[in-house]
Design a protein around this motif. Structure first.
Motif, mmCIF file in Angstrom:
data_model
loop_
_atom_site.group_PDB
_atom_site.id
_atom_site.type_symbol
_atom_site.label_atom_id
_atom_site.label_comp_id
_atom_site.label_asym_id
_atom_site.label_seq_id
_atom_site.Cartn_x
_atom_site.Cartn_y
_atom_site.Cartn_z
ATOM 1 N N ALA A 1 2.544 2.215 9.001
ATOM 2 C CA ALA A 1 1.407 2.425 8.112
ATOM 3 C C ALA A 1 1.066 3.906 7.977
ATOM 4 C CB ALA A 1 0.192 1.655 8.618
ATOM 5 N N HIS A 2 1.631 4.734 8.867
ATOM 6 C CA HIS A 2 1.299 6.158 8.850
ATOM 7 C C HIS A 2 2.555 6.994 9.091
ATOM 8 C CE1 HIS A 2 -2.518 4.096 9.977
ATOM 9 N NE2 HIS A 2 -3.024 4.959 9.103
ATOM 10 N N PRO A 3 3.455 7.077 8.112
ATOM 11 C CA PRO A 3 4.663 7.892 8.279
ATOM 12 C C PRO A 3 4.319 9.359 8.518
ATOM 13 C CG PRO A 3 4.869 6.422 6.385
ATOM 14 C CD PRO A 3 3.436 6.366 6.819
ATOM 15 N N ARG A 4 5.191 10.023 9.295
ATOM 16 C CA ARG A 4 4.987 11.433 9.630
ATOM 17 C C ARG A 4 6.289 12.182 9.383
ATOM 18 N NH1 ARG A 4 6.009 14.015 14.485
ATOM 19 N NH2 ARG A 4 6.525 11.994 15.443
ATOM 20 N N GLN A 5 6.253 13.199 8.492
ATOM 21 C CA GLN A 5 7.497 13.913 8.169
ATOM 22 C C GLN A 5 7.995 14.686 9.379
ATOM 23 O OE1 GLN A 5 7.880 15.809 4.328
ATOM 24 N NE2 GLN A 5 9.221 17.401 5.148
ATOM 25 N N THR A 6 9.299 14.531 9.672
ATOM 26 C CA THR A 6 9.896 15.184 10.836
ATOM 27 C C THR A 6 11.124 16.012 10.474
ATOM 28 O OG1 THR A 6 11.038 13.086 11.244
ATOM 29 C CG2 THR A 6 9.068 13.534 12.556
ATOM 30 N N GLU B 1 0.841 -1.202 0.000
ATOM 31 C CA GLU B 1 0.000 0.000 0.000
ATOM 32 C C GLU B 1 0.872 1.247 0.000
ATOM 33 O OE1 GLU B 1 -2.305 0.069 3.557
ATOM 34 O OE2 GLU B 1 -0.574 -0.037 4.888
ATOM 35 N N LYS B 2 0.398 2.274 -0.695
ATOM 36 C CA LYS B 2 1.121 3.542 -0.729
ATOM 37 C C LYS B 2 0.932 4.264 0.608
ATOM 38 C CE LYS B 2 0.516 6.247 -4.358
ATOM 39 N NZ LYS B 2 -0.016 7.353 -5.214
ATOM 40 N N VAL B 3 2.062 4.699 1.221
ATOM 41 C CA VAL B 3 1.981 5.391 2.503
ATOM 42 C C VAL B 3 2.558 6.802 2.447
ATOM 43 C CG1 VAL B 3 1.901 3.297 3.907
ATOM 44 C CG2 VAL B 3 4.128 4.264 3.283
ATOM 45 N N ILE B 4 3.303 7.131 1.406
ATOM 46 C CA ILE B 4 3.848 8.479 1.235
ATOM 47 C C ILE B 4 3.708 8.870 -0.235
ATOM 48 C CG2 ILE B 4 5.923 9.931 1.299
ATOM 49 C CD1 ILE B 4 7.021 8.070 3.492
ATOM 50 N N PHE C 1 11.171 10.833 7.730
ATOM 51 C CA PHE C 1 9.846 10.487 8.231
ATOM 52 C C PHE C 1 9.980 9.626 9.475
ATOM 53 C CE2 PHE C 1 9.198 11.314 3.755
ATOM 54 C CZ PHE C 1 7.980 11.976 3.695
ATOM 55 N N ASP C 2 9.180 9.922 10.483
ATOM 56 C CA ASP C 2 9.040 9.036 11.635
ATOM 57 C C ASP C 2 8.100 7.909 11.224
ATOM 58 O OD1 ASP C 2 8.093 7.757 14.026
ATOM 59 O OD2 ASP C 2 8.654 9.529 15.181
ATOM 60 N N VAL C 3 8.604 6.663 11.260
ATOM 61 C CA VAL C 3 7.799 5.516 10.840
ATOM 62 C C VAL C 3 7.597 4.557 12.014
ATOM 63 C CG1 VAL C 3 8.343 5.668 8.393
ATOM 64 C CG2 VAL C 3 9.874 4.381 9.895
ATOM 65 N N THR C 4 7.525 5.134 13.216
ATOM 66 C CA THR C 4 7.208 4.315 14.382
ATOM 67 C C THR C 4 5.927 3.532 14.128
ATOM 68 O OG1 THR C 4 8.246 5.980 15.799
ATOM 69 C CG2 THR C 4 6.826 4.356 16.872
ATOM 70 N N PHE D 1 13.204 5.880 11.752
ATOM 71 C CA PHE D 1 13.174 6.950 10.752
ATOM 72 C C PHE D 1 13.453 6.407 9.353
ATOM 73 C CE2 PHE D 1 14.235 9.358 14.637
ATOM 74 C CZ PHE D 1 13.189 10.271 14.625
ATOM 75 N N LEU D 2 12.672 6.879 8.405
ATOM 76 C CA LEU D 2 12.865 6.559 6.994
ATOM 77 C C LEU D 2 13.351 7.823 6.292
ATOM 78 C CD1 LEU D 2 12.391 4.372 4.729
ATOM 79 C CD2 LEU D 2 10.249 5.597 4.254
ATOM 80 N N TYR D 3 14.427 7.673 5.507
ATOM 81 C CA TYR D 3 14.989 8.787 4.748
ATOM 82 C C TYR D 3 14.678 8.590 3.274
ATOM 83 C CZ TYR D 3 17.240 9.916 9.100
ATOM 84 O OH TYR D 3 17.455 10.254 10.418
#
Length: 464
Positions: free
Chosen positions: A351-356, A291-294, A345-348, A331-333
């Motif tokens: 399914a819902h990455p959050r840009q940090t 699934e697309k998450v970003i 992105f915080d990928v804790t 974290f995903l770069y």
């Protein structure tokens, strides 16, 4: 046992940090030898941020690209090896254009790797049936080397994975025993404890070697599938189509937890709107779902500032050409080579990455300068990204692939590398004291980075 074979991701993060970075450099014209460069990354050193080692390879026109170690933490799951003698010592360095593979020994002097063996294109073709080696990972049964092309005389494939011996570096065979429908190839990695390998798709050699072919891109002919395999048997099990508009499915980054069943893969471009994207795979009731998450949109731009291939669109596509997941899976770069942005992105919650965090350097339009040289607009952009094991340092270089550099940065891409400091709770800061560039690399372009002792994209861990 090699102390850099870490039982778990936590052990890896707690170990002493890297002091050297290995960075491949290539001559786009193919008139000079490509090289392995060694960069001092010890901030306490007088030579910090400088090239302190250099090893030429003998061929011309290799285009050294991705490379890796002969052995790493996954060795703790190997069988049939003398663990007392196996070490993270040799770098296997393929030439994407020549299909030669150079073996460099970092053992005697880590700052001066020595060429100890060359595996030529004929051996790779004869023994594995492949050409155009691209990415390698040390893993179960040997070194897994993904290849874009088929044997000599049938270079356009299908591509696949060659298996090499850890110790002798001999090409053993093709890894696949039942390859299923995959024809185009790019990357592969795995979930060790789940006995699953994941592979992705770019294009065959003729589709990539002279740049993006507009007719193939708009015709949605580049790769758009993700594949799942039985790791022990080499058997294809499932293929997932991300949608034909999602062109070029590149780096696969599984969770570093050996029991996990999720990871991320980047997609370079959508033919619908020039956006780029990152997708998450996971297993649901025995089947793999993706699934697309970003989604990262294209940015409007003055056509006069764009290269010919982009002028009709009046926009800069992000062109996500690399992603990297920190060892702690937090974290995903994401490298946006077109717009010149590196996103964090915080990928804790995967399914819902959050840009940090975000940093901009280079870019097709903006040409953002490095703080160390505000007078020097930069070409290229964040491309190959590597993260230290403790997650505190992020390195990247600016060249993608020679012909693609020329297509998107026709005035020249130059050569540069930088380092970011990653803050524990998110956020990025450019290290103003670290900026090897241009003359430091003797006119060669730079691509992938490996860190001494391992990094976020080198190792597979076997234990919690």
């Amino acid at each position: 046992m090699d102390p850099t074979f870490y039982r778990s991701a936590a052990d890896a993060a707690a170990a002493p940090g890297e002091e050297l970075a290995y960075v491949v450099a290539f001559d786009r014209a193919g008139q000079r030898s490509d090289a392995m460069t060694v960069i001092d990354v010890n901030a306490q050193s007088d030579s910090y941020g400088r090239v302190v080692g250099w090893t030429d390879v003998p061929g011309l026109g290799d285009e050294l690209h991705h490379f890796g170690w002969n052995a790493c933490s996954s060795a703790l799951r190997h069988e049939g090896h003398d663990m007392a003698g196996l070490a993270r010592r040799y770098l296997l360095v393929p030439g994407l254009r020549s299909s030669n593979i150079y073996v460099l020994d970092t053992g005697p002097d880590p700052r001066q790797p020595k060429l100890v063996k060359t595996i030529d294109a004929t051996e790779l073709s004869d023994k594995a049936g492949y050409s155009r080696p691209h990415t390698l990972h040390c893993g179960p049964d040997g070194v897994f080397l993904t290849c874009l092309g088929g044997p000599k005389g049938d270079d356009d494939g299908p591509g696949g994975i060659a298996l090499l011996d850890h110790d002798s570096f001999d090409v053993l065979r093709a890894w696949e025993t039942d390859r299923g429908p995959q024809h185009l190839h790019y990357d592969a990695w795995w979930h060790l404890n789940q006995n699953v390998l994941i592979s992705s798709e770019w294009g065959s050699p003729s589709m990539i070697e002279n740049g993006v072919v507009p007719e193939l891109l708009l015709g949605q002919k580049y790769g758009h599938h993700l594949h799942f395999w039985d790791l022990a048997k080499g058997q294809h099990q499932q293929s997932v189509d991300l949608g034909a508009q999602h062109q070029m499915v590149l780096e696969v980054r599984p969770s570093h937890d050996p029991d996990a069943t999720w990871g991320f893969v980047g997609v370079v471009i959508s033919t619908e709107d020039l956006s780029a994207s990152v997708w998450r795979w996971h297993r649901d009731n025995g089947d793999w779902q993706v699934e697309k998450v970003i989604t990262i949109p294209a940015e409007p731009a003055d056509p006069d500032l764009l290269p010919p291939a982009l002028k009709p669109f009046a926009a800069v596509p992000p062109l996500v050409t690399d992603i990297d997941l920190s060892v702690d899976d937090r974290f995903l770069y994401v490298s946006c080579w077109g717009t010149g942005e590196l996103k964090q992105f915080d990928v804790t919650d995967p399914a819902h990455p959050r840009q940090t965090g975000s940093v901009r350097l280079g870019g097709i339009v903006e040409r953002v300068a490095h703080p160390a040289r505000p007078d020097m607009p930069l070409s290229g952009g964040p491309q190959m990204v590597e993260v230290s094991r403790d997650g505190r340092r992020v390195y990247f270089t600016n060249s993608l692939y020679g012909s693609w550099d020329d297509q998107f940065y026709p005035d020249g891409v130059g050569a540069w590398m930088t380092k970011l400091d990653a803050h524990p709770n998110g956020g990025l800061t450019i290290d103003q004291d670290f900026f090897p560039h241009e003359d430091d690399f003797r006119g060669l372009r730079v691509h992938q980075i490996r860190l001494q002792g391992g990094d976020a994209s080198s190792d597979s861990y076997c234990y919690h």
